[in-house]
Design a protein around this motif. Structure first.
Motif, PDB file in Angstrom:
ATOM      1  N   ARG A  23      -3.885  12.928  14.433  1.00 44.31           N
ATOM      2  CA  ARG A  23      -4.467  12.889  13.088  1.00 44.31           C
ATOM      3  C   ARG A  23      -5.194  14.194  12.772  1.00 44.31           C
ATOM      4  O   ARG A  23      -5.595  14.930  13.649  1.00 44.31           O
ATOM      5  CB  ARG A  23      -5.460  11.731  12.969  1.00 44.31           C
ATOM      6  CG  ARG A  23      -4.811  10.379  13.061  1.00 44.31           C
ATOM      7  CD  ARG A  23      -5.822   9.266  12.942  1.00 44.31           C
ATOM      8  NE  ARG A  23      -6.700   9.243  14.120  1.00 44.31           N
ATOM      9  CZ  ARG A  23      -7.757   8.452  14.257  1.00 44.31           C
ATOM     10  NH1 ARG A  23      -8.096   7.621  13.289  1.00 44.31           N
ATOM     11  NH2 ARG A  23      -8.488   8.491  15.352  1.00 44.31           N
ATOM     12  N   THR A  24      -5.380  14.433  11.460  1.00 46.70           N
ATOM     13  CA  THR A  24      -6.193  15.556  11.006  1.00 46.70           C
ATOM     14  C   THR A  24      -7.662  15.131  11.028  1.00 46.70           C
ATOM     15  O   THR A  24      -7.975  13.925  11.128  1.00 46.70           O
ATOM     16  CB  THR A  24      -5.834  15.962   9.572  1.00 46.70           C
ATOM     17  OG1 THR A  24      -6.174  14.881   8.688  1.00 46.70           O
ATOM     18  CG2 THR A  24      -4.359  16.322   9.440  1.00 46.70           C
ATOM     19  N   GLN A  26      -9.614  15.107   8.509  1.00 47.10           N
ATOM     20  CA  GLN A  26      -9.819  14.285   7.320  1.00 47.10           C
ATOM     21  C   GLN A  26      -9.349  12.849   7.560  1.00 47.10           C
ATOM     22  O   GLN A  26      -9.997  11.889   7.124  1.00 47.10           O
ATOM     23  CB  GLN A  26      -9.068  14.877   6.111  1.00 47.10           C
ATOM     24  CG  GLN A  26      -9.639  16.199   5.627  1.00 47.10           C
ATOM     25  CD  GLN A  26      -9.241  17.391   6.505  1.00 47.10           C
ATOM     26  OE1 GLN A  26      -8.284  17.333   7.274  1.00 47.10           O
ATOM     27  NE2 GLN A  26      -9.991  18.474   6.392  1.00 47.10           N
ATOM     28  N   GLU A  27      -8.242  12.695   8.267  1.00 46.46           N
ATOM     29  CA  GLU A  27      -7.739  11.352   8.567  1.00 46.46           C
ATOM     30  C   GLU A  27      -8.658  10.636   9.546  1.00 46.46           C
ATOM     31  O   GLU A  27      -8.919   9.438   9.392  1.00 46.46           O
ATOM     32  CB  GLU A  27      -6.322  11.429   9.124  1.00 46.46           C
ATOM     33  CG  GLU A  27      -5.305  11.857   8.083  1.00 46.46           C
ATOM     34  CD  GLU A  27      -3.965  12.262   8.655  1.00 46.46           C
ATOM     35  OE1 GLU A  27      -3.010  12.372   7.867  1.00 46.46           O
ATOM     36  OE2 GLU A  27      -3.854  12.495   9.884  1.00 46.46           O
ATOM     37  N   TRP A  31     -10.722   7.247   8.365  1.00 44.02           N
ATOM     38  CA  TRP A  31      -9.941   6.143   8.905  1.00 44.02           C
ATOM     39  C   TRP A  31     -10.512   4.776   8.538  1.00 44.02           C
ATOM     40  O   TRP A  31      -9.775   3.874   8.133  1.00 44.02           O
ATOM     41  CB  TRP A  31      -9.821   6.289  10.422  1.00 44.02           C
ATOM     42  CG  TRP A  31      -8.752   5.423  11.008  1.00 44.02           C
ATOM     43  CD1 TRP A  31      -8.923   4.284  11.744  1.00 44.02           C
ATOM     44  CD2 TRP A  31      -7.341   5.619  10.905  1.00 44.02           C
ATOM     45  NE1 TRP A  31      -7.705   3.765  12.111  1.00 44.02           N
ATOM     46  CE2 TRP A  31      -6.716   4.574  11.611  1.00 44.02           C
ATOM     47  CE3 TRP A  31      -6.550   6.579  10.285  1.00 44.02           C
ATOM     48  CZ2 TRP A  31      -5.339   4.465  11.705  1.00 44.02           C
ATOM     49  CZ3 TRP A  31      -5.186   6.473  10.389  1.00 44.02           C
ATOM     50  CH2 TRP A  31      -4.589   5.423  11.089  1.00 44.02           C
ATOM     51  N   PHE A  34      -9.871   3.837   4.812  1.00 43.96           N
ATOM     52  CA  PHE A  34      -8.491   3.764   4.329  1.00 43.96           C
ATOM     53  C   PHE A  34      -8.027   2.310   4.277  1.00 43.96           C
ATOM     54  O   PHE A  34      -8.459   1.469   5.073  1.00 43.96           O
ATOM     55  CB  PHE A  34      -7.535   4.524   5.248  1.00 43.96           C
ATOM     56  CG  PHE A  34      -7.707   6.019   5.250  1.00 43.96           C
ATOM     57  CD1 PHE A  34      -8.300   6.693   4.200  1.00 43.96           C
ATOM     58  CD2 PHE A  34      -7.273   6.767   6.324  1.00 43.96           C
ATOM     59  CE1 PHE A  34      -8.448   8.069   4.209  1.00 43.96           C
ATOM     60  CE2 PHE A  34      -7.409   8.145   6.349  1.00 43.96           C
ATOM     61  CZ  PHE A  34      -8.003   8.797   5.284  1.00 43.96           C
ATOM     62  N   GLU A  38      -2.476   2.574   3.951  1.00 43.58           N
ATOM     63  CA  GLU A  38      -2.644   4.010   4.189  1.00 43.58           C
ATOM     64  C   GLU A  38      -2.708   4.310   5.690  1.00 43.58           C
ATOM     65  O   GLU A  38      -2.104   5.270   6.162  1.00 43.58           O
ATOM     66  CB  GLU A  38      -3.906   4.525   3.490  1.00 43.58           C
ATOM     67  CG  GLU A  38      -4.140   6.008   3.656  1.00 43.58           C
ATOM     68  CD  GLU A  38      -3.078   6.897   3.021  1.00 43.58           C
ATOM     69  OE1 GLU A  38      -3.123   8.120   3.246  1.00 43.58           O
ATOM     70  OE2 GLU A  38      -2.184   6.406   2.313  1.00 43.58           O
ATOM     71  N   ARG A  39      -3.422   3.483   6.442  1.00 37.53           N
ATOM     72  CA  ARG A  39      -3.461   3.674   7.897  1.00 37.53           C
ATOM     73  C   ARG A  39      -2.069   3.535   8.494  1.00 37.53           C
ATOM     74  O   ARG A  39      -1.663   4.321   9.355  1.00 37.53           O
ATOM     75  CB  ARG A  39      -4.435   2.688   8.546  1.00 37.53           C
ATOM     76  CG  ARG A  39      -5.894   3.082   8.341  1.00 37.53           C
ATOM     77  CD  ARG A  39      -6.823   2.272   9.228  1.00 37.53           C
ATOM     78  NE  ARG A  39      -6.788   0.854   8.910  1.00 37.53           N
ATOM     79  CZ  ARG A  39      -7.605   0.262   8.052  1.00 37.53           C
ATOM     80  NH1 ARG A  39      -8.518   0.947   7.416  1.00 37.53           N
ATOM     81  NH2 ARG A  39      -7.507  -1.032   7.824  1.00 37.53           N
ATOM     82  N   ILE A  42       0.026   6.655   7.808  1.00 42.61           N
ATOM     83  CA  ILE A  42      -0.355   7.743   8.710  1.00 42.61           C
ATOM     84  C   ILE A  42       0.190   7.477  10.111  1.00 42.61           C
ATOM     85  O   ILE A  42       0.709   8.385  10.765  1.00 42.61           O
ATOM     86  CB  ILE A  42      -1.887   7.929   8.726  1.00 42.61           C
ATOM     87  CG1 ILE A  42      -2.366   8.410   7.344  1.00 42.61           C
ATOM     88  CG2 ILE A  42      -2.305   8.900   9.827  1.00 42.61           C
ATOM     89  CD1 ILE A  42      -3.866   8.343   7.137  1.00 42.61           C
TER      90      ILE A  42
END
Length: 72
Positions: A23-24, A26-27, A31, A34, A38-39, A42
């Motif tokens: 992950r980034t 931001q992610e 987390w 989200f 969305e999770r 990703i």
């Protein structure tokens, strides 16, 4: 809540992805906020990210080491 974290937290400066989960920043930071959808979106990206990071990492190591080893 499902998470890809494997507690190997180290950000790869080349890719911008965590070497452990892919992950980034931001992610990782967002987390908990989200949605499940969305999770999941990703999570589907992570295997390819991690596979790409391994390829980049191995290529960088080969370049750093001067290429393949040669016998003396």
């Amino acid at each position: 809540m499902q998470t890809p974290c494997i507690h190997v937290c180290s950000m790869d400066p080349t890719s911008g992805f965590c070497a452990g989960c892919g992950r980034t920043l931001q992610e990782i930071g967002g987390w908990m906020s989200f949605s499940d959808a969305e999770r999941q979106r990703i999570m589907t990206l992570l295997p390819a990210r991690l596979a790409g990071a391994v390829t980049v990492s191995n290529h960088a190591k080969a370049n750093f080491a001067g290429g393949p080893e040669r016998p003396l």
